[in-house]
Write an enzyme that holds these catalytic residues in place. Structure first.
Site, PDB file in Angstrom:
ATOM      1  N   ASN A 228      -6.499  -4.837  -5.827  1.00 50.47           N
ATOM      2  CA  ASN A 228      -7.523  -4.030  -5.177  1.00 50.47           C
ATOM      3  C   ASN A 228      -7.160  -2.546  -5.106  1.00 50.47           C
ATOM      4  O   ASN A 228      -8.046  -1.708  -4.948  1.00 50.47           O
ATOM      5  CB  ASN A 228      -7.750  -4.587  -3.761  1.00 50.47           C
ATOM      6  CG  ASN A 228      -8.542  -3.638  -2.889  1.00 50.47           C
ATOM      7  OD1 ASN A 228      -9.752  -3.538  -3.010  1.00 50.47           O
ATOM      8  ND2 ASN A 228      -7.859  -2.925  -2.005  1.00 50.47           N
TER       9      ASN A 228
ATOM     10  N   LYS B 275     -12.304   0.729 -14.551  1.00 44.85           N
ATOM     11  CA  LYS B 275     -12.938  -0.469 -13.995  1.00 44.85           C
ATOM     12  C   LYS B 275     -13.484  -1.382 -15.097  1.00 44.85           C
ATOM     13  O   LYS B 275     -13.493  -2.612 -14.946  1.00 44.85           O
ATOM     14  CB  LYS B 275     -14.037  -0.076 -13.008  1.00 44.85           C
ATOM     15  CG  LYS B 275     -13.506   0.541 -11.708  1.00 44.85           C
ATOM     16  CD  LYS B 275     -12.522  -0.362 -10.972  1.00 44.85           C
ATOM     17  CE  LYS B 275     -12.319   0.038  -9.520  1.00 44.85           C
ATOM     18  NZ  LYS B 275     -11.325  -0.825  -8.841  1.00 44.85           N
TER      19      LYS B 275
ATOM     20  N   TYR C 158     -12.782   6.682 -13.756  1.00 44.84           N
ATOM     21  CA  TYR C 158     -12.937   5.483 -12.917  1.00 44.84           C
ATOM     22  C   TYR C 158     -13.735   4.394 -13.643  1.00 44.84           C
ATOM     23  O   TYR C 158     -13.362   3.218 -13.627  1.00 44.84           O
ATOM     24  CB  TYR C 158     -13.624   5.898 -11.618  1.00 44.84           C
ATOM     25  CG  TYR C 158     -13.708   4.842 -10.540  1.00 44.84           C
ATOM     26  CD1 TYR C 158     -12.606   4.548  -9.737  1.00 44.84           C
ATOM     27  CD2 TYR C 158     -14.909   4.183 -10.283  1.00 44.84           C
ATOM     28  CE1 TYR C 158     -12.691   3.613  -8.712  1.00 44.84           C
ATOM     29  CE2 TYR C 158     -15.011   3.242  -9.266  1.00 44.84           C
ATOM     30  CZ  TYR C 158     -13.892   2.964  -8.488  1.00 44.84           C
ATOM     31  OH  TYR C 158     -13.984   2.027  -7.474  1.00 44.84           O
TER      32      TYR C 158
ATOM     33  N   ASP D 206       0.856  -1.183   0.000  1.00 42.08           N
ATOM     34  CA  ASP D 206       0.000   0.000   0.000  1.00 42.08           C
ATOM     35  C   ASP D 206       0.893   1.235   0.000  1.00 42.08           C
ATOM     36  O   ASP D 206       2.044   1.158   0.433  1.00 42.08           O
ATOM     37  CB  ASP D 206      -0.891   0.003   1.251  1.00 42.08           C
ATOM     38  CG  ASP D 206      -2.182   0.778   1.055  1.00 42.08           C
ATOM     39  OD1 ASP D 206      -2.110   1.995   0.770  1.00 42.08           O
ATOM     40  OD2 ASP D 206      -3.270   0.186   1.179  1.00 42.08           O
TER      41      ASP D 206
END
Length: 256
Positions: free
Chosen positions: A93, A161, A157, A40
Site C-alpha cells: 500500500n 499504478k 503515478y 512506514d
C-alpha cells in the site's frame, strides 16, 4: 455487522499502514482477528497508530522502514515472522504522489514515485514470498488506482499504478502453484490525507474537491478507507483461493 474472526491465526503485513487507506486495511485485519504488522517511513504517524491499536486491544508490530531499501524490508519481515510465526498476507500500500504536468515533471518526481510504488512492492513481495512458499499459503494484494487508466498531472503515478497491475498478474502466474494468490485493488476517489494534499496542490478546499469528485461518481458518494479494506479482505480470505491475478476497481462506478 459482526466482522467475525476470518483471519484468526493469520499475520497481515501492511506497507504504508500508518494513515489513510493503509491504516483502514490494517484495522480491518485487526478487527477480524489477524496479527497485524505495519511498516512506514512516517515515524510520528506510526507511533500514533501503534498506541491507538494497542488501546483497542490489538496485537500489532510497527517499525519505521523504507520500502525502497530491501534490507530494511527484509529485516522487518523476518522480525514479524519470528514474532507471530508466519507472514500470510502482504498488502503493498505504501505510496507517494509527486504530481506535475509532464513538461514540469522533474527526474526526482519520476524516480521517487517509481521507487516507492514499484521497487517498494517488488522488495516487499520478494521478502515475504520465501515464507509463503515454505508455508504453501499466501495472499499478496497490491494497491493500484483508477489513475492507472491515465490521469492529468500524474504521468509518474499513473505509470507506476499501471505497472503494479502487470506485477500483480505476473506474481499470480509464478506463485499460484504454491497456494499463493496475487491480486490488486484500484481505488477511485477516497477521502485520505493524500487526497487532501491534492486539493492543496491544485489550490481548492478539500470540501470542494470532494464535491467535484462525487458529481462524477455514479454511487453518489466519495470513498472511505474502509471501502478499500472490504475489497482487500475479500482477496485475503482463505475462501478466495480461486481468485488470482485480478484487479477490482473500487470507485463507485465502472471504469474503462
Amino acid at each position: 455487522m459482526d466482522m467475525g474472526n476470518h483471519f484468526e491465526g493469520r499475520t497481515a503485513f501492511v506497507t504504508g499502514g500508518s494513515r489513510g487507506i493503509g491504516k483502514g486495511i490494517a484495522r480491518r485485519f485487526a478487527e477480524e482477528g489477524a496479527n497485524v504488522a505495519i511498516i512506514d517511513v512516517n515515524e510520528e504517524a506510526l507511533q500514533e497508530v501503534e498506541s491507538e491499536f494497542k488501546e483497542d486491544g490489538f496485537d500489532i508490530y510497527c517499525k519505521t522502514a523504507n520500502v525502497v531499501e530491501f534490507s530494511q524490508v527484509e529485516a522487518a519481515v523476518q522480525e514479524v515472522h519470528e514474532k507471530f510465526g508466519s507472514v500470510d498476507i502482504l498488502v503493498n500500500n505504501a505510496g507517494v504522489i509527486r504530481d506535475n504536468m509532464l513538461f514540469k515533471m522533474t527526474d526526482s518526481d519520476w524516480d521517487t514515485v517509481m521507487d516507492v510504488h514499484l521497487k517498494g512492492s517488488f522488495n516487499s513481495a520478494r521478502a515475504v514470498q520465501k515464507y509463503m512458499v515454505e508455508n504453501k499459503y499466501g495472499r499478496i494484494i497490491n494497491i493500484s488506482s483508477t489513475s492507472a487508466l491515465g490521469n492529468r498531472g500524474q504521468a509518474n503515478y499513473a505509470t507506476a499504478k499501471a505497472g503494479l497491475q502487470g506485477f500483480t498478474k505476473t506474481l499470480a502466474i509464478e506463485l499460484g502453484k504454491f497456494g499463493i494468490t496475487a491480486n490488486a485493488v484500484a481505488p477511485g476517489f477516497i477521502e485520505t490525507e493524500m487526497t487532501k494534499e491534492t486539493a492543496a496542490r491544485i489550490g481548492i478546499s478539500f470540501e470542494d474537491l470532494v464535491q467535484a469528485s462525487v458529481e462524477k461518481i455514479p454511487a453518489g458518494r466519495s470513498g472511505k478507507p474502509e471501502d478499500i479494506a472490504n475489497a482487500v479482505a475479500f482477496y485475503a480470505d482463505e475462501r478466495s483461493s480461486f481468485v488470482n491475478g485480478q484487479v477490482i476497481y473500487v470507485a463507485g462506478g465502472p471504469k474503462d
